[in-house]
Design an enzyme around this catalytic site. Structure first.
Site, mmCIF file in Angstrom:
data_model
loop_
_atom_site.group_PDB
_atom_site.id
_atom_site.type_symbol
_atom_site.label_atom_id
_atom_site.label_comp_id
_atom_site.label_asym_id
_atom_site.label_seq_id
_atom_site.Cartn_x
_atom_site.Cartn_y
_atom_site.Cartn_z
ATOM 1 C CG ASP A 197 -1.861 1.177 1.256
ATOM 2 O OD1 ASP A 197 -2.988 1.022 0.753
ATOM 3 O OD2 ASP A 197 -1.481 2.257 1.760
ATOM 4 C CE1 TYR A 241 0.858 7.941 2.316
ATOM 5 C CE2 TYR A 241 1.283 5.658 1.767
ATOM 6 C CZ TYR A 241 0.483 6.611 2.347
ATOM 7 O OH TYR A 241 -0.688 6.228 2.964
ATOM 8 C CE LYS A 272 -3.640 4.710 0.403
ATOM 9 N NZ LYS A 272 -2.229 4.634 0.840
ATOM 10 C CG HIS A 280 -4.523 9.702 0.073
ATOM 11 N ND1 HIS A 280 -3.177 9.622 -0.202
ATOM 12 C CD2 HIS A 280 -4.654 9.309 1.361
ATOM 13 C CE1 HIS A 280 -2.531 9.201 0.875
ATOM 14 N NE2 HIS A 280 -3.405 9.010 1.850
HETATM 15 P P1 NAD Z 1 0.594 1.646 11.991
HETATM 16 O O1 NAD Z 1 -0.532 1.565 12.932
HETATM 17 O O2 NAD Z 1 0.870 0.529 11.038
HETATM 18 O O3 NAD Z 1 1.843 1.969 12.877
HETATM 19 C C1 NAD Z 1 3.129 1.946 12.398
HETATM 20 C C2 NAD Z 1 4.088 2.049 13.574
HETATM 21 O O4 NAD Z 1 3.836 0.978 14.483
HETATM 22 C C3 NAD Z 1 5.527 1.857 13.103
HETATM 23 O O5 NAD Z 1 6.109 3.098 12.850
HETATM 24 C C4 NAD Z 1 6.171 1.141 14.238
HETATM 25 O O6 NAD Z 1 6.730 2.098 15.105
HETATM 26 C C5 NAD Z 1 5.049 0.471 14.971
HETATM 27 N N1 NAD Z 1 5.084 -0.993 14.787
HETATM 28 C C6 NAD Z 1 4.919 -1.687 13.630
HETATM 29 N N2 NAD Z 1 5.000 -3.005 13.868
HETATM 30 C C7 NAD Z 1 5.200 -3.152 15.188
HETATM 31 C C8 NAD Z 1 5.371 -4.270 16.033
HETATM 32 N N3 NAD Z 1 5.322 -5.512 15.580
HETATM 33 N N4 NAD Z 1 5.570 -4.051 17.360
HETATM 34 C C9 NAD Z 1 5.616 -2.797 17.854
HETATM 35 N N5 NAD Z 1 5.448 -1.699 17.098
HETATM 36 C C10 NAD Z 1 5.263 -1.872 15.782
HETATM 37 O O7 NAD Z 1 0.418 3.033 11.205
HETATM 38 P P2 NAD Z 1 0.565 3.540 9.726
HETATM 39 O O8 NAD Z 1 1.898 3.269 9.159
HETATM 40 O O9 NAD Z 1 0.123 4.939 9.743
HETATM 41 O O10 NAD Z 1 -0.539 2.689 8.946
HETATM 42 C C11 NAD Z 1 -0.258 1.581 8.112
HETATM 43 C C12 NAD Z 1 -0.393 1.941 6.662
HETATM 44 O O11 NAD Z 1 -1.667 2.524 6.403
HETATM 45 C C13 NAD Z 1 0.576 3.028 6.180
HETATM 46 O O12 NAD Z 1 1.881 2.579 6.031
HETATM 47 C C14 NAD Z 1 -0.085 3.462 4.902
HETATM 48 O O13 NAD Z 1 0.151 2.510 3.874
HETATM 49 C C15 NAD Z 1 -1.543 3.448 5.321
HETATM 50 N N6 NAD Z 1 -2.015 4.784 5.754
HETATM 51 C C16 NAD Z 1 -2.994 5.374 5.023
HETATM 52 C C17 NAD Z 1 -3.511 6.610 5.387
HETATM 53 C C18 NAD Z 1 -4.596 7.213 4.577
HETATM 54 O O14 NAD Z 1 -4.913 8.382 4.770
HETATM 55 N N7 NAD Z 1 -5.206 6.486 3.676
HETATM 56 C C19 NAD Z 1 -3.004 7.283 6.514
HETATM 57 C C20 NAD Z 1 -1.998 6.670 7.249
HETATM 58 C C21 NAD Z 1 -1.522 5.420 6.861
#
Ligand code: NAD
Length: 278
Positions: free
Chosen positions: A45, A50, A75, A108
Site C-alpha cells: 500500500d 508518500y 492513491k 486518498h
Molecule cells: P501503523 O498503525 O501501522 O503503525 C506503524 C508504527 O507501528 C511503526 O512506525 C512502528 O513504530 C510500529 N510498529 C509496527 N510493527 C510493530 C510491532 N510488531 N511491534 C511494535 N510496534 C510496531 O500506522 P501507519 O503506518 O500509519 O498505517 C499503516 C499503513 O496505512 C501506512 O503505512 C499506509 O500505507 C496506510 N495509511 C494510510 C492513510 C490514509 O490516509 N489512507 C493514513 C496513514 C496510513
C-alpha cells in the site's frame, strides 16, 4: 505461508494482510520493500503523496515475482481531484511504479472544503474502465461522501481505507460499509504507535494468554473482524512478526474485550479527521 484473501464487490480479490509504506523514506523504500517481498508480503500500500512509488516499483522489478501474484495499491492526492488531473496523476503513478496497472486506486481524502470528490470518483471509474486500475475505492470517506458518490454514479467503491484500531473503530462508517458490500481497510492498524494500545489490559491479557506480542494480538483482532491491514515497519524482525498471525486465534471473549477499548467518543483517534484535511 498462505495469506487469506477477501473478495471485493467487483469480483476481484485482495490479500487481507499487506505492507504499508507511509513515512518510509524514499531512499530506503527499495530496500525495505524488497525485504518485505522476500519475507512473503505480496500486497503493498503506497500513495503518490508518500513520494516513494519509485522505490516500490524498483523493488517489484527486482523481485522477479510474477505481476499477478502482487497486489499494489496507490492513491490520488488531494490537489488533483479537478478536471483531467486524475488521469495525469494515475499515469505518473504508473510510470513511477513501472506498472501498466495498479490493483487498487483510491481517492486518498475527500477534502470536503474543496468538494469535488464526486468528480474525482467519476474519473476513477474511467481509469478502471481503461484498465489502469483493476479495482477502485476511496480513503477517509465518511458516510455522507460515500452516499454522494454512490448516488451520483451508481458505482460503489470496493474499499474505504480509514483510520481504524481498537481505540477508534468508526462504527458509523463500518456499518455503512457492511451494508453496502464495501470492505474496510484499516490505516494506523496499530494506532501508529501514538495511542498506548499495547498497554491496554485487554490486549496485554490476550498477548499473555496466547504467547503472542501485543502487536500480533491487535493485528489478529483486525483479521478476525474481516478488516484488511498493512502495518508499517522498516525493521525486518517486525515485518516478520506482523506476518506471523496465522497460528493462533482470539476467543470471542478476547475479541469482545478488545472491541470494548474504544471509548466511543472519538478520543482514540490518532490521525487527522477527514473534515480537516483539505
Ligand atoms: P501503523 O498503525 O501501522 O503503525 C506503524 C508504527 O507501528 C511503526 O512506525 C512502528 O513504530 C510500529 N510498529 C509496527 N510493527 C510493530 C510491532 N510488531 N511491534 C511494535 N510496534 C510496531 O500506522 P501507519 O503506518 O500509519 O498505517 C499503516 C499503513 O496505512 C501506512 O503505512 C499506509 O500505507 C496506510 N495509511 C494510510 C492513510 C490514509 O490516509 N489512507 C493514513 C496513514 C496510513
Amino acid at each position: 505461508m498462505t495469506i487469506p484473501t477477501r473478495e471485493l464487490n467487483d469480483g476481484h480479490s485482495i490479500p487481507q494482510l499487506g505492507y504499508g509504506v507511509f513515512k518510509v523514506d524514499p531512499a530506503d523504500t527499495e530496500r525495505v520493500v524488497s525485504e518485505a517481498l522476500e519475507i512473503g508480503y505480496r500486497h503493498i500500500d503506497t500513495a503518490a503523496i508518500y513520494g516513494n512509488e519509485e522505490g516500490v516499483g524498483a523493488a517489484i522489478a527486482k523481485s522477479g515475482i510474477p505481476r499477478d501474484e502482487l497486489f499494489i495499491t496507490t492513491k490520488l492526492w488531494n490537489d488533483r481531484h479537478d478536471g483531467d488531473e486524475p488521469d495525469a496523476a494515475i499515469d505518473e503513478s504508473l510510470e513511477k511504479l513501472g506498472l501498466d496497472r495498479v490493483d487498487l486506486y483510491l481517492v486518498h481524502w475527500p477534502t470536503p472544503a474543496h468538494d469535488n470528490h464526486v468528480h474525482a470518483w467519476e474519473k476513477l471509474i474511467g481509469i478502471r474502465e481503461r484498465g489502469l486500475a483493476t479495482s477502485i475505492g476511496v480513503s477517509n470517506f465518511l458516510v455522507p461522501q460515500l452516499e454522494d458518490i454512490v448516488a451520483a454514479t451508481g458505482v460503489t467503491p470496493a474499499v474505504d481505507q480509514i483510520e481504524l484500531h481498537p481505540a477508534y473503530q468508526q462504527r458509523d462508517v463500518t456499518d455503512w460499509a457492511d451494508a453496502h458490500g464495501v470492505l474496510i481497510e484499516a490505516w494506523g492498524p496499530l494506532g501508529q504507535g501514538k495511542y498506548d494500545l499495547f498497554g491496554a489490559p485487554a490486549i496485554a491479557a490476550a498477548a499473555e494468554a496466547t504467547g503472542k506480542s501485543p502487536a500480533q494480538v491487535v493485528l489478529r483482532w483486525h483479521l478476525q473482524r474481516g478488516t484488511i491491514v498493512f502495518p508499517k515497519s522498516v525493521r525486518a524482525e517486525r515485518l516478520r512478526e506482523n506476518m506471523d498471525l496465522f497460528d493462533f486465534s482470539l476467543s470471542d471473549e478476547q475479541m469482545a474485550a478488545i472491541t470494548a477499548i474504544d471509548p466511543g467518543d472519538g478520543s482514540g483517534r490518532v490521525g487527522t479527521h477527514p473534515h480537516d484535511l483539505n
